[in-house]
Design a protein around this motif. Structure first.
Motif, PDB file in Angstrom:
ATOM      1  N   SER A   1     -71.452 -32.140 -10.370  1.00  0.00           N
ATOM      2  CA  SER A   1     -70.131 -31.782 -10.886  1.00  0.00           C
ATOM      3  C   SER A   1     -69.934 -30.269 -10.928  1.00  0.00           C
ATOM      4  O   SER A   1     -70.895 -29.489 -11.000  1.00  0.00           O
ATOM      5  CB  SER A   1     -69.937 -32.353 -12.294  1.00  0.00           C
ATOM      6  N   ASN A   2     -68.659 -29.851 -10.924  1.00  0.00           N
ATOM      7  CA  ASN A   2     -68.332 -28.434 -11.043  1.00  0.00           C
ATOM      8  C   ASN A   2     -68.859 -27.861 -12.343  1.00  0.00           C
ATOM      9  O   ASN A   2     -69.363 -26.726 -12.375  1.00  0.00           O
ATOM     10  CB  ASN A   2     -66.813 -28.234 -10.980  1.00  0.00           C
ATOM     11  N   ASN A   3     -68.750 -28.631 -13.415  1.00  0.00           N
ATOM     12  CA  ASN A   3     -69.217 -28.148 -14.725  1.00  0.00           C
ATOM     13  C   ASN A   3     -70.697 -27.796 -14.690  1.00  0.00           C
ATOM     14  O   ASN A   3     -71.110 -26.747 -15.204  1.00  0.00           O
ATOM     15  CB  ASN A   3     -68.973 -29.215 -15.800  1.00  0.00           C
TER      16      ASN A   3
ATOM     17  N   PRO B   1     -77.980 -31.728   5.114  1.00  0.00           N
ATOM     18  CA  PRO B   1     -77.350 -33.030   5.333  1.00  0.00           C
ATOM     19  C   PRO B   1     -76.629 -33.594   4.105  1.00  0.00           C
ATOM     20  O   PRO B   1     -75.853 -34.547   4.243  1.00  0.00           O
ATOM     21  CB  PRO B   1     -78.544 -33.930   5.717  1.00  0.00           C
ATOM     22  N   LEU B   2     -76.851 -33.014   2.910  1.00  0.00           N
ATOM     23  CA  LEU B   2     -76.166 -33.483   1.706  1.00  0.00           C
ATOM     24  C   LEU B   2     -74.955 -32.623   1.357  1.00  0.00           C
ATOM     25  O   LEU B   2     -74.246 -32.912   0.391  1.00  0.00           O
ATOM     26  CB  LEU B   2     -77.136 -33.496   0.512  1.00  0.00           C
ATOM     27  N   PHE B   3     -74.698 -31.583   2.142  1.00  0.00           N
ATOM     28  CA  PHE B   3     -73.597 -30.681   1.838  1.00  0.00           C
ATOM     29  C   PHE B   3     -72.236 -31.383   1.838  1.00  0.00           C
ATOM     30  O   PHE B   3     -71.330 -30.991   1.114  1.00  0.00           O
ATOM     31  CB  PHE B   3     -73.580 -29.511   2.836  1.00  0.00           C
ATOM     32  N   ASN B   4     -72.090 -32.421   2.667  1.00  0.00           N
ATOM     33  CA  ASN B   4     -70.776 -33.067   2.760  1.00  0.00           C
ATOM     34  C   ASN B   4     -70.396 -33.821   1.494  1.00  0.00           C
ATOM     35  O   ASN B   4     -69.268 -34.278   1.355  1.00  0.00           O
ATOM     36  CB  ASN B   4     -70.721 -34.011   3.968  1.00  0.00           C
ATOM     37  N   THR B   5     -71.323 -33.953   0.540  1.00  0.00           N
ATOM     38  CA  THR B   5     -70.986 -34.581  -0.736  1.00  0.00           C
ATOM     39  C   THR B   5     -70.418 -33.559  -1.717  1.00  0.00           C
ATOM     40  O   THR B   5     -70.015 -33.932  -2.817  1.00  0.00           O
ATOM     41  CB  THR B   5     -72.209 -35.262  -1.365  1.00  0.00           C
ATOM     42  N   TYR B   6     -70.405 -32.292  -1.331  1.00  0.00           N
ATOM     43  CA  TYR B   6     -69.886 -31.217  -2.167  1.00  0.00           C
ATOM     44  C   TYR B   6     -68.577 -30.694  -1.575  1.00  0.00           C
ATOM     45  O   TYR B   6     -68.378 -30.728  -0.360  1.00  0.00           O
ATOM     46  CB  TYR B   6     -70.896 -30.071  -2.270  1.00  0.00           C
TER      47      TYR B   6
ATOM     48  N   THR C   1     -65.415 -25.502  -1.755  1.00  0.00           N
ATOM     49  CA  THR C   1     -65.591 -24.416  -2.727  1.00  0.00           C
ATOM     50  C   THR C   1     -67.010 -24.416  -3.268  1.00  0.00           C
ATOM     51  O   THR C   1     -67.647 -23.357  -3.386  1.00  0.00           O
ATOM     52  CB  THR C   1     -64.589 -24.568  -3.880  1.00  0.00           C
ATOM     53  N   GLN C   2     -67.541 -25.589  -3.593  1.00  0.00           N
ATOM     54  CA  GLN C   2     -68.899 -25.683  -4.117  1.00  0.00           C
ATOM     55  C   GLN C   2     -69.929 -25.228  -3.087  1.00  0.00           C
ATOM     56  O   GLN C   2     -70.919 -24.575  -3.426  1.00  0.00           O
ATOM     57  CB  GLN C   2     -69.214 -27.114  -4.544  1.00  0.00           C
ATOM     58  N   GLN C   3     -69.711 -25.578  -1.833  1.00  0.00           N
ATOM     59  CA  GLN C   3     -70.679 -25.261  -0.788  1.00  0.00           C
ATOM     60  C   GLN C   3     -70.924 -23.761  -0.673  1.00  0.00           C
ATOM     61  O   GLN C   3     -72.019 -23.332  -0.287  1.00  0.00           O
ATOM     62  CB  GLN C   3     -70.201 -25.825   0.552  1.00  0.00           C
TER      63      GLN C   3
END
Length: 406
Positions: free
Chosen positions: A354-356, A373-378, A381-383
Motif C-alpha cells: 500500500s501507499n501508506n 517481475p513484480l513491478f507491475n503490481t505497483y 508512481t510507486q515504481q
C-alpha cells in the motif's frame, strides 16, 4: 503450468461496505446491498451457498476465518412484475468486525462455494485484492468480474495473494519426482541443500545480465519442487495415521503445525540462500547472517561484517539488506538492525504494498527492493520509489569499486 484465475474463481463482486451493512444499530437484516447485479452469477432461483468468510489485515497473525453461509433469494418472489434479489449472510465475526468503507469481495469459487473477503481501506491486503481482480477502485456499488473464460496466468504475484486466502493450486512436478526421491529419499534435506539442487534444474537464466528474472525463476522452481517432495512425504505420514489407534487429534495437529512452520521457515531461508548465490555471481562482497549491536542479526552486510565493525571504515560505503518474503507488519524489524547504517534496504516478495506502508518506509529511511517481475503490481508512481535487484546490486558494486580504488 498455467494458473489462471478461473482455476480459483468463476466470478467475483467487489464493493465497499456501507454503514447500514456493518452497523447493527442501523440494521440487523444481515444482507448486503446492491446485489441485483449478482443475477449474472447466481441466476434467479433461490440458493443457499456454503461460504468461507475471511478478514485480511496487514498484521500477519490477525487473519480471521470463519465458516458460514449465504442465501440468494428474491424478496419479491410473489410480486407479479417486480423482483428484488438479496444476499443474506449468517452471523460471522468477520462481518461483525468490519468497518465502513472496508473492501468487500464476494467470490464464487471453482467448486461452487462462496468466499467472502474483507480487507481494511488503504491496506496492502486491499491493494493486493484490487490488483488480483483487475479493479482500479471500488465504491458502494458492486462491480462484477467474470473469470469463466480467463486463461491468463496469474503468475507468482497472483499465487502469492491467493495463498494468503488459503487457496493454493498444485503445480505439476511429475518430471522431477524421480530425481527428488533419488537425491533426498523420503526425508527433507536442509534448505541450503534443497536450494542448491533446485537451482541446478533451472536452465537459461542469466544471473549477471538479468538478476531479477533469475532470482524469481530460482524461487519459483524451488517452491514447486519443495511442494512436490512435501506431498510425497506428508502423504506417507497421513497414511500411517496418528498415535496408537491412528486417530490421535493432537498428533494430527502437531503434524499440521510442523508442515506450516516448515513452509514459512524454508521460504525465508531459500530467499536468503538464492540471494547469496546471486551476489556471488555478480562478484559482490558481503557477510550473511552475522551479528551486530545488541545481538542483532541483519541478513546481509556489504561489503562485510569486518568493515562494519571497523570504526575507521567509511560509513557511507556500508550497506545493509533485510530479507523478508512478506513485508506487511514485519518490515519494521529491520529498522533496529545495523545501527551504524542510517539508510537501510529491504527486499521482499510482497506484491502491491500500500501507499501508506511505502510512505512509512520512506519516512524511516528504508529503501524497498522489489524483483522487477513484480513491478507491475505497483502503480507507476510507486515504481519510481522502488529499487530492482539489479539496481541494488549495481549500487553496492559501485560502493565496492570505490573501496577497492581507495
Amino acid at each position: 503450468m498455467s494458473s489462471p484465475l478461473s482455476n480459483y474463481f468463476s466470478a467475483v463482486g467487489i464493493k465497499r461496505l456501507s454503514q447500514v451493512e456493518v452497523d447493527s444499530t442501523l440494521s440487523n437484516q444481515h444482507e448486503f446491498n446492491g446485489t441485483n447485479v449478482f443475477r449474472r452469477i447466481f441466476g434467479t432461483e433461490k440458493r443457499k451457498f456454503t461460504a468461507k468468510f475471511i478478514s485480511l489485515t496487514d498484521e500477519e497473525e490477525d487473519v480471521l476465518e470463519s465458516d458460514g453461509f449465504l442465501t440468494w433469494y428474491d424478496s419479491r418472489e410473489n410480486h407479479p412484475t417486480r423482483s428484488e434479489f438479496r444476499l443474506y449472510y449468517s452471523d460471522t465475526p468477520v462481518i461483525a468486525g468490519a468497518k465502513v468503507n472496508d473492501l468487500l469481495v464476494i467470490g464464487k469459487t471453482s467448486n461452487d462455494n462462496i468466499a467472502v473477503i474483507v480487507a481494511p481501506k488503504n491496506s496492502t491486503s486491499e491493494k493486493q485484492l484490487l490488483w488480483l481482480f483487475g479493479v482500479e477502485e471500488a465504491d458502494s456499488k458492486f462491480v462484477i468480474k467474470d473469470f469463466t473464460e480467463d486463461k491468463k496466468d496469474i503468475g507468482f504475484a497472483g499465487r502469492y495473494i491467493l495463498s494468503s486466502l488459503g487457496m493454493e493450486q498444485k503445480e505439476s512436478a511429475s518430471a522431477y519426482i524421480d530425481g527428488l526421491l533419488e537425491r533426498f529419499g523420503h526425508k527433507f534435506p536442509t534448505t541450503k541443500e534443497f536450494s542448491d539442487y533446485s537451482r541446478s534444474t533451472v536452465k537459461d537464466v542469466f544471473p549477471i545480465e538479468s538478476p531479477d528474472e533469475t532470482l524469481m525463476a530460482w524461487l519459483e522452481r524451488e517452491e514447486m519442487l519443495f511442494r512436490a517432495l512435501e506431498g510425497v512425504i506428508v502423504k506417507e505420514q497421513l497414511k500411517k495415521g496418528f498415535g496408537i489407534d491412528g486417530s490421535d487429534v493432537d498428533e494430527f495437529i502437531k503434524l499440521s503445525l510442523s508442515v506450516q512452520n516448515r513452509r514459512k521457515s524454508r521460504a525465508g531461508h531459500s530467499f536468503e540462500h538464492n540471494l547469496a548465490i546471486l551476489f556471488s555471481f555478480n562478484n559482490v562482497l558481503y557477510s550473511h547472517g552475522t551479528i551486530t549491536e545488541r545481538n542483532n542479526k541483519p541478513d546481509f552486510i556489504f561489503p562485510g561484517i569486518a568493515e562494519y565493525r571497523d570504526d575507521s571504515f567509511q560509513v557511507n560505503l556500508l550497506t545493509m539488506l533485510g530479507v523478508k518474503t512478506t513485508a506487511k507488519d514485519r518490515w519494521r524489524q529491520v529498522l533496529a538492525e545495523a545501527r551504524k547504517i542510517d539508510h537501510k534496504h529491504l527486499i521482499t516478495l510482497e506484491p502491491s504494498i500500500s501507499n501508506n506502508q511505502i510512505e512509512e518506509m520512506k519516512a524511516n529511511n528504508l529503501q524497498l527492493v522489489i524483483p522487477a517481475p513484480l513491478f507491475n503490481t505497483y502503480s507507476n508512481t510507486q515504481q519510481k520509489d522502488l529499487f530492482t535487484v539489479k539496481e541494488f546490486i549495481d549500487m553496492v558494486f559501485f560502493k565496492q569499486k570505490q573501496l577497492l580504488s581507495s
